[in-house]
Write an enzyme that holds these catalytic residues in place. Structure first.
Site, mmCIF file in Angstrom:
data_model
loop_
_atom_site.group_PDB
_atom_site.id
_atom_site.type_symbol
_atom_site.label_atom_id
_atom_site.label_comp_id
_atom_site.label_asym_id
_atom_site.label_seq_id
_atom_site.Cartn_x
_atom_site.Cartn_y
_atom_site.Cartn_z
ATOM 1 N N ARG A 182 0.812 -1.198 0.000
ATOM 2 C CA ARG A 182 0.000 0.000 0.000
ATOM 3 C C ARG A 182 0.862 1.271 0.000
ATOM 4 O O ARG A 182 0.485 2.290 -0.532
ATOM 5 C CB ARG A 182 -0.905 -0.051 1.239
ATOM 6 C CG ARG A 182 -1.610 1.226 1.611
ATOM 7 C CD ARG A 182 -2.668 1.543 0.581
ATOM 8 N NE ARG A 182 -3.198 2.885 0.738
ATOM 9 C CZ ARG A 182 -2.579 4.008 0.366
ATOM 10 N NH1 ARG A 182 -1.381 3.965 -0.156
ATOM 11 N NH2 ARG A 182 -3.159 5.169 0.529
ATOM 12 N N TYR A 183 2.024 1.174 0.644
ATOM 13 C CA TYR A 183 2.935 2.314 0.771
ATOM 14 C C TYR A 183 4.208 2.022 -0.025
ATOM 15 O O TYR A 183 4.538 0.863 -0.238
ATOM 16 C CB TYR A 183 3.287 2.545 2.248
ATOM 17 C CG TYR A 183 2.106 2.885 3.114
ATOM 18 C CD1 TYR A 183 1.570 4.171 3.097
ATOM 19 C CD2 TYR A 183 1.523 1.934 3.939
ATOM 20 C CE1 TYR A 183 0.482 4.493 3.898
ATOM 21 C CE2 TYR A 183 0.432 2.255 4.744
ATOM 22 C CZ TYR A 183 -0.075 3.531 4.717
ATOM 23 O OH TYR A 183 -1.146 3.850 5.507
ATOM 24 N N ARG B 5 7.219 -0.158 2.129
ATOM 25 C CA ARG B 5 6.972 -1.227 3.096
ATOM 26 C C ARG B 5 5.766 -2.065 2.687
ATOM 27 O O ARG B 5 4.870 -1.574 2.010
ATOM 28 C CB ARG B 5 6.758 -0.661 4.500
ATOM 29 C CG ARG B 5 5.722 0.439 4.588
ATOM 30 C CD ARG B 5 6.107 1.385 5.747
ATOM 31 N NE ARG B 5 5.064 2.373 6.043
ATOM 32 C CZ ARG B 5 4.900 3.504 5.352
ATOM 33 N NH1 ARG B 5 5.622 3.753 4.282
ATOM 34 N NH2 ARG B 5 3.964 4.360 5.696
ATOM 35 N N CYS C 204 -5.410 -16.681 15.406
ATOM 36 C CA CYS C 204 -5.036 -15.863 16.557
ATOM 37 C C CYS C 204 -5.274 -16.688 17.810
ATOM 38 O O CYS C 204 -5.985 -17.686 17.770
ATOM 39 C CB CYS C 204 -5.889 -14.598 16.621
ATOM 40 S SG CYS C 204 -5.544 -13.471 15.264
ATOM 41 N N CYS D 190 -10.764 -10.926 18.320
ATOM 42 C CA CYS D 190 -11.347 -9.645 18.713
ATOM 43 C C CYS D 190 -12.617 -9.433 17.899
ATOM 44 O O CYS D 190 -12.590 -9.570 16.669
ATOM 45 C CB CYS D 190 -10.384 -8.508 18.405
ATOM 46 S SG CYS D 190 -8.720 -8.804 19.032
ATOM 47 N N CYS E 227 -12.284 -7.142 14.769
ATOM 48 C CA CYS E 227 -11.106 -7.368 13.921
ATOM 49 C C CYS E 227 -11.303 -6.789 12.520
ATOM 50 O O CYS E 227 -12.286 -7.083 11.848
ATOM 51 C CB CYS E 227 -10.810 -8.859 13.813
ATOM 52 S SG CYS E 227 -9.397 -9.191 12.743
ATOM 53 N N ARG F 214 -9.706 -7.579 9.939
ATOM 54 C CA ARG F 214 -9.575 -8.621 8.912
ATOM 55 C C ARG F 214 -10.474 -9.812 9.205
ATOM 56 O O ARG F 214 -10.129 -10.944 8.877
ATOM 57 C CB ARG F 214 -8.126 -9.082 8.788
ATOM 58 C CG ARG F 214 -7.235 -7.983 8.343
ATOM 59 C CD ARG F 214 -5.907 -8.412 7.788
ATOM 60 N NE ARG F 214 -5.125 -7.197 7.684
ATOM 61 C CZ ARG F 214 -4.232 -6.813 8.589
ATOM 62 N NH1 ARG F 214 -3.939 -7.584 9.612
ATOM 63 N NH2 ARG F 214 -3.614 -5.662 8.447
ATOM 64 N N ASP G 205 -12.423 0.894 12.498
ATOM 65 C CA ASP G 205 -12.671 0.744 11.056
ATOM 66 C C ASP G 205 -14.142 0.449 10.759
ATOM 67 O O ASP G 205 -14.885 -0.013 11.619
ATOM 68 C CB ASP G 205 -11.824 -0.407 10.504
ATOM 69 C CG ASP G 205 -10.349 -0.032 10.417
ATOM 70 O OD1 ASP G 205 -10.053 1.167 10.244
ATOM 71 O OD2 ASP G 205 -9.512 -0.944 10.529
ATOM 72 N N ASP H 218 -7.741 4.902 9.514
ATOM 73 C CA ASP H 218 -7.240 4.103 8.398
ATOM 74 C C ASP H 218 -8.309 4.245 7.323
ATOM 75 O O ASP H 218 -9.389 3.667 7.425
ATOM 76 C CB ASP H 218 -7.002 2.648 8.820
ATOM 77 C CG ASP H 218 -5.856 2.023 8.035
ATOM 78 O OD1 ASP H 218 -5.532 2.554 6.952
ATOM 79 O OD2 ASP H 218 -5.301 1.009 8.482
ATOM 80 N N LYS I 98 -3.353 5.275 6.352
ATOM 81 C CA LYS I 98 -3.508 5.919 7.650
ATOM 82 C C LYS I 98 -3.405 7.436 7.519
ATOM 83 O O LYS I 98 -2.436 7.946 6.962
ATOM 84 C CB LYS I 98 -2.436 5.408 8.602
ATOM 85 C CG LYS I 98 -2.594 3.923 8.892
ATOM 86 C CD LYS I 98 -1.455 3.412 9.732
ATOM 87 C CE LYS I 98 -1.514 1.918 9.909
ATOM 88 N NZ LYS I 98 -1.102 1.193 8.680
HETATM 89 C C1 LIG Z 1 -0.389 0.086 8.678
HETATM 90 C C2 LIG Z 1 0.127 -0.465 7.455
HETATM 91 C C3 LIG Z 1 1.492 -0.453 7.162
HETATM 92 C C4 LIG Z 1 2.507 0.130 8.113
HETATM 93 O O1 LIG Z 1 2.301 1.501 8.255
HETATM 94 P P1 LIG Z 1 3.218 2.324 9.258
HETATM 95 O O2 LIG Z 1 2.586 3.672 9.279
HETATM 96 O O3 LIG Z 1 4.584 2.295 8.667
HETATM 97 O O4 LIG Z 1 3.166 1.624 10.560
HETATM 98 C C5 LIG Z 1 1.920 -0.976 5.972
HETATM 99 N N1 LIG Z 1 1.047 -1.500 5.096
HETATM 100 C C6 LIG Z 1 -0.272 -1.515 5.332
HETATM 101 C C7 LIG Z 1 -1.188 -2.080 4.315
HETATM 102 C C8 LIG Z 1 -0.780 -1.011 6.521
HETATM 103 O O5 LIG Z 1 -2.098 -1.051 6.761
HETATM 104 S S1 SF4 Z 2 -7.519 -7.727 15.728
HETATM 105 FE FE1 SF4 Z 2 -7.853 -9.548 14.451
HETATM 106 S S2 SF4 Z 2 -5.809 -10.194 13.820
HETATM 107 FE FE2 SF4 Z 2 -5.543 -8.803 15.593
HETATM 108 S S3 SF4 Z 2 -5.529 -10.179 17.371
HETATM 109 FE FE3 SF4 Z 2 -7.612 -9.482 17.120
HETATM 110 S S4 SF4 Z 2 -8.578 -11.109 15.890
HETATM 111 FE FE4 SF4 Z 2 -6.353 -11.363 15.674
#
Ligand SMILES: *Cc1c(COP(=O)(O)O)cnc(C)c1O
Ligand code: SF4
Length: 452
Positions: free
Chosen positions: A124-125, A128, A137, A141, A144, A146, A305, A342, A349
């Protein structure tokens, strides 16, 4: 500090019994992460033995298609059995509210799937990537982000997925930071996790490896010396731990975080701001103070989110800003996280802050501090601006194609950023000079209707 795994969880003198209703379990079993994983709670019956479940929780737990429920006995033992508003309980036990759809809810609210060049890798960035390595997990949560993949036993990551991910990273030199997440990477068998770390370390352009985990909170017993010793072979390795409430920082969690910090792993925390759990300046203040005492640097405070099932956890954005206002100045700068939304659709973010800049002129900048004190900062008249033409760092940036985004506008590497539709709309507008009483949007809509 002892590095002997056994000694870490040794029965204290005089003996110690696990909490109710696990009194029959030995202290050794209780402190064995494998025992904890194998004895997680899922059903109404599992919880009803020691928690006074509310009718809403019974509906939530009984719903046929709910997001997976699994709670380690350790984390469940932190629940207040008589308080339906217990912040530990609300994070892991579903209620009927989870089943209610809400406006703007999405399964993949961050648009991660659309930014995945290979399965489970989100790029996305620019520099990284997020590498998803498991769906599992220690506990789940309710909010979550995802939940579309996490907990799903059918979406599995295997060596073929990992190979494709590693191949992409190896072939993409701009990736200098790899964030390993999931699911919780610390649920992986140690040899599997170690192999991934080793392979990533073999890629010369990967400078930093990060692990995102909630293990020190859900299952601190998993943070054994064996695990920590293995991780410390792959430095520079950072870890972000998901921590939402001061009650999560038990003596066990503190010991786990201490082991990680002692292994030289810089620790950060990610906190999700949630209604009825931590939407209070004083709870967050207590949390960040405890984090810092545990050598954990508060990193992000997330606006909740727009993910399905989490609608009832959302707060107003105003609440987040109020919390940020209550932190800056009132406590140490390193105890203050960055508050972010986000952004949906993979917007990434976006940091948010209260306004501190009140006004400015050519010479003065007027700012206010946390106390409401207003003052003018005098800017220099004779500042010699940095000269990018003679700066080797700027030269390198230009050679690599220049800065992207808004920073690129400032650096003069581009002159504008246009939405995709901009060229079309404006080309047509110029063709038809007679339409300037229409708004651009009206015009674009009419054009569409004519075409369609
Ligand atoms: C949060 C995130 C990161 C890391 O972002 P930082 O601001 O560097 O912590 C990288 N990729 C994705 C898709 C993210 O959601
Ligand atoms: S937020 Fe989602 S991925 Fe993170 S610990 Fe909780 S259940 Fe697991």
């Amino acid at each position: 500090m002892s590095l002997d795994v056994k000694a870490e969880f040794e029965e204290p003198p005089g003996g110690r019994t696990p909490p109710h209703p696990w009194e029959q379990v030995t202290w050794e079993q209780w402190n064995d992460w494998r025992w904890q994983m194998a004895h997680r709670l899922h059903t109404v019956e599992d919880f009803a033995g020691f928690i006074n479940l509310t009718p809403e929780e019974i509906v939530g737990l009984s719903a046929p298609e709910h997001f997976r429920v699994d709670v380690t006995p350790y984390f469940a033992s932190l629940i207040d059995p008589d308080d339906p508003n217990c912040p530990i309980r609300k994070q892991v036990i579903p209620t009927a509210q989870e089943l209610i759809p809400f406006e703007a809810a999405m399964a993949d609210s961050l648009g991660e799937d659309a930014h995945s060049p290979v399965p489970g890798l989100v790029h996305r960035y620019p520099d990284r990537v997020l590498m998803l390595v498991t769906t599992q997990c220690a506990s789940y949560c309710r909010f979550c982000t995802r939940s579309r993949l996490v907990g799903d036993a059918h979406v599995m990551f295997n060596s073929a997925t990992y190979e494709a991910q590693l191949e992409y990273i190896a072939a993409t030199p701009e990736v200098r930071d790899v964030l390993i997440s999931g699911g919780d990477p610390l649920t992986l068998p140690l040899p599997v996790l170690e192999r991934l770390l080793k392979r990533l370390r073999e890629i010369p352009h990967v400078e930093v490896i990060r692990i995102g985990s909630r293990m020190p909170i859900f299952l601190p017993q998993r943070i054994t010396s064996e695990l920590v010793t293995m991780l410390s072979k792959y430095h520079p390795l950072w870890m972000n731990v998901h921590i939402n409430h001061p009650k999560e920082l038990t003596p066990e969690a503190t010991a786990a975080l201490g082991r990680l910090a002692n292994a030289g792993i810089p620790l950060g925390s990610q906190t999700v701001l949630m209604a009825g759990i931590n939407d209070c300046p004083n709870i967050i203040m207590a949390l960040v103070h405890q984090l810092v005492r545990n050598r954990v640097r508060p990193y992000y405070l997330y606006q909740c989110d727009l993910v399905e099932g989490a609608g009832h956890f959302r707060t107003s954005v105003a609440k987040g800003l109020e919390i940020m206002e209550s932190l800056r100045g009132h406590t140490s700068g390193y105890a203050i996280p960055t508050y972010v939304i986000d952004a949906p659709e993979g917007g990434g973010k976006v940091p948010l802050l209260p306004n501190y800049l009140l006004s400015m002129s050519d010479t003065k900048v007027v700012v206010r501090n946390y106390e409401g004190f207003i003052t003018a900062y005098t800017q220099p008249k004779d500042y010699v601006p940095h000269d990018p033409a003679t700066c080797p760092y700027c030269q390198r940036q230009r050679d690599e194609g220049g800065q992207a985004g808004v920073a690129g506008l400032l650096a003069g590497h581009s002159r504008e950023i246009r939405p995709d539709t901009w060229n079309d709309v404006h080309a047509r507008r110029l063709q038809r000079r007679g339409v300037h009483e229409e708004t651009l949007m009206d015009h674009a809509i009419r054009q569409q209707q004519e075409v369609g």
